[in-house]
Write a protein that holds these residues in place. Sequence first.
Motif, PDB file in Angstrom:
ATOM      1  N   THR A   1       0.824  -1.218   0.000  1.00 25.89           N
ATOM      2  CA  THR A   1       0.000   0.000   0.000  1.00 25.89           C
ATOM      3  C   THR A   1       0.851   1.259   0.000  1.00 25.89           C
ATOM      4  O   THR A   1       0.467   2.281  -0.582  1.00 25.89           O
ATOM      5  CB  THR A   1      -0.925  -0.001   1.232  1.00 25.89           C
ATOM      6  OG1 THR A   1      -1.735  -1.178   1.203  1.00 25.89           O
ATOM      7  CG2 THR A   1      -1.820   1.227   1.253  1.00 25.89           C
ATOM      8  N   ALA A   2       2.022   1.170   0.632  1.00 23.04           N
ATOM      9  CA  ALA A   2       2.849   2.359   0.833  1.00 23.04           C
ATOM     10  C   ALA A   2       3.664   2.770  -0.386  1.00 23.04           C
ATOM     11  O   ALA A   2       4.115   3.916  -0.473  1.00 23.04           O
ATOM     12  CB  ALA A   2       3.790   2.142   2.015  1.00 23.04           C
ATOM     13  N   VAL A   3       3.881   1.860  -1.342  1.00 25.06           N
ATOM     14  CA  VAL A   3       4.751   2.191  -2.476  1.00 25.06           C
ATOM     15  C   VAL A   3       4.194   3.373  -3.261  1.00 25.06           C
ATOM     16  O   VAL A   3       2.984   3.580  -3.343  1.00 25.06           O
ATOM     17  CB  VAL A   3       4.956   0.990  -3.415  1.00 25.06           C
ATOM     18  CG1 VAL A   3       5.781  -0.082  -2.753  1.00 25.06           C
ATOM     19  CG2 VAL A   3       3.634   0.436  -3.918  1.00 25.06           C
ATOM     20  N   ILE A   4       5.098   4.135  -3.819  1.00 23.83           N
ATOM     21  CA  ILE A   4       4.725   5.309  -4.597  1.00 23.83           C
ATOM     22  C   ILE A   4       4.959   5.044  -6.077  1.00 23.83           C
ATOM     23  O   ILE A   4       5.602   4.070  -6.453  1.00 23.83           O
ATOM     24  CB  ILE A   4       5.544   6.538  -4.165  1.00 23.83           C
ATOM     25  CG1 ILE A   4       7.029   6.283  -4.440  1.00 23.83           C
ATOM     26  CG2 ILE A   4       5.300   6.867  -2.698  1.00 23.83           C
ATOM     27  CD1 ILE A   4       7.886   7.527  -4.411  1.00 23.83           C
ATOM     28  N   THR A   5       4.420   5.921  -6.896  1.00 24.23           N
ATOM     29  CA  THR A   5       4.637   5.836  -8.336  1.00 24.23           C
ATOM     30  C   THR A   5       5.771   6.767  -8.735  1.00 24.23           C
ATOM     31  O   THR A   5       5.765   7.951  -8.370  1.00 24.23           O
ATOM     32  CB  THR A   5       3.365   6.226  -9.106  1.00 24.23           C
ATOM     33  OG1 THR A   5       2.314   5.319  -8.771  1.00 24.23           O
ATOM     34  CG2 THR A   5       3.605   6.183 -10.613  1.00 24.23           C
ATOM     35  N   ILE A   6       6.756   6.228  -9.456  1.00 27.93           N
ATOM     36  CA  ILE A   6       7.829   7.077  -9.971  1.00 27.93           C
ATOM     37  C   ILE A   6       7.869   6.945 -11.491  1.00 27.93           C
ATOM     38  O   ILE A   6       7.452   5.941 -12.054  1.00 27.93           O
ATOM     39  CB  ILE A   6       9.202   6.725  -9.358  1.00 27.93           C
ATOM     40  CG1 ILE A   6       9.572   5.263  -9.632  1.00 27.93           C
ATOM     41  CG2 ILE A   6       9.219   7.010  -7.874  1.00 27.93           C
ATOM     42  CD1 ILE A   6      10.989   4.915  -9.196  1.00 27.93           C
TER      43      ILE A   6
ATOM     44  N   THR B   1      14.548   5.055  -7.204  1.00 30.70           N
ATOM     45  CA  THR B   1      14.815   4.760  -8.616  1.00 30.70           C
ATOM     46  C   THR B   1      15.927   3.723  -8.737  1.00 30.70           C
ATOM     47  O   THR B   1      15.871   2.821  -9.571  1.00 30.70           O
ATOM     48  CB  THR B   1      15.190   6.035  -9.383  1.00 30.70           C
ATOM     49  OG1 THR B   1      14.112   6.965  -9.331  1.00 30.70           O
ATOM     50  CG2 THR B   1      15.494   5.722 -10.845  1.00 30.70           C
ATOM     51  N   TRP B   2      16.935   3.844  -7.893  1.00 35.66           N
ATOM     52  CA  TRP B   2      18.034   2.863  -7.913  1.00 35.66           C
ATOM     53  C   TRP B   2      17.504   1.465  -7.604  1.00 35.66           C
ATOM     54  O   TRP B   2      17.893   0.486  -8.242  1.00 35.66           O
ATOM     55  CB  TRP B   2      19.104   3.243  -6.893  1.00 35.66           C
ATOM     56  CG  TRP B   2      20.266   2.285  -6.892  1.00 35.66           C
ATOM     57  CD1 TRP B   2      21.377   2.326  -7.674  1.00 35.66           C
ATOM     58  CD2 TRP B   2      20.390   1.105  -6.075  1.00 35.66           C
ATOM     59  NE1 TRP B   2      22.191   1.257  -7.412  1.00 35.66           N
ATOM     60  CE2 TRP B   2      21.616   0.482  -6.430  1.00 35.66           C
ATOM     61  CE3 TRP B   2      19.606   0.507  -5.092  1.00 35.66           C
ATOM     62  CZ2 TRP B   2      22.070  -0.693  -5.829  1.00 35.66           C
ATOM     63  CZ3 TRP B   2      20.040  -0.674  -4.501  1.00 35.66           C
ATOM     64  CH2 TRP B   2      21.262  -1.263  -4.866  1.00 35.66           C
TER      65      TRP B   2
END
Length: 300
Positions: A232-237, A246-247
């Motif tokens: 749930t916590a992951v973000i969109t990049i 990003t790494w």
Amino acid sequence: MKVKVALRILLERSVKKMGKGMNPIVKAAALEMIERAYNEGIYVQISAGYRSLEEQASLYGQGRVYIYNGKNYSNLAKPNVTNAKPGQSYHNFGLAIDFFIVSDDGKKAIWTVNSKWQRVAAIGKELGFIWGGDWSSFKDYPHLEMTGGLSYKQLQAGKKPYITSPKTSKGDGHIMSIQKTINSRYKTSIAVDGVYGPKTRSALIKGLQVELNKQFNKKLVADGKWGPKTKTAVITIKKGASCNITWILQAALYMKGFNPGTLDGEFGEKTEAALYKYQKASRISADKLAGKVTWNELFA
């Protein structure tokens, strides 16, 4: 003088034959097998990869009477070629390939199971494949598969196989570099062996959790487990992002067999291209955005 078939031609033909439903790591291993064999003077091509349930029904119908989903797939004029019904072949889940040898000029298929054929099978096994030629009951010499330890029923139920990156005798140097960075950056102590195993995967997840806490105050327990709170916590990049998350994306893509170029934490064109190819191969929305669905596909 005969012109030797180019490696590029064998790879392009094989990618086309494998289709779009292949597991990305199985696909990467198949292409590496072709390249290794080529370097030994053996010219290999993939004849089949992902196979739909309807295609499997058509194959199973050869030599017998068979009806699937109300459609008759019987073809008594041809001999039996498989004992696997639809959903009972690892081809149906993108986890298997069939191969054959081609002549030096690449124009003729050679189906003789000779020393060259057996050498290709050996290379495949070095990369983690199971060879159908080793089976005791039904010998399937062109067949190679990676099951992730799962049965057909487990796959049919939606369980996803955990398959590591192609194995090498010395380990993958790029993966070793990733492992060293993870140990240094996130205070882990995983083995620097160049193999993407469960501990390296867990350490990458821990790194993502640490970065989400640090940059977005998510307050996750950095336990390296892909649980509901982390999902749930992951973000969109997307392209243009420059950060440690990003790494982690770049590292995860590389582990799956999709090279994002330099692992520098910069979401540039090569990272976007690798992400797009991975999304297409995984049959999820190819929107070039690393969002919840993509993160879940990478780590679930």
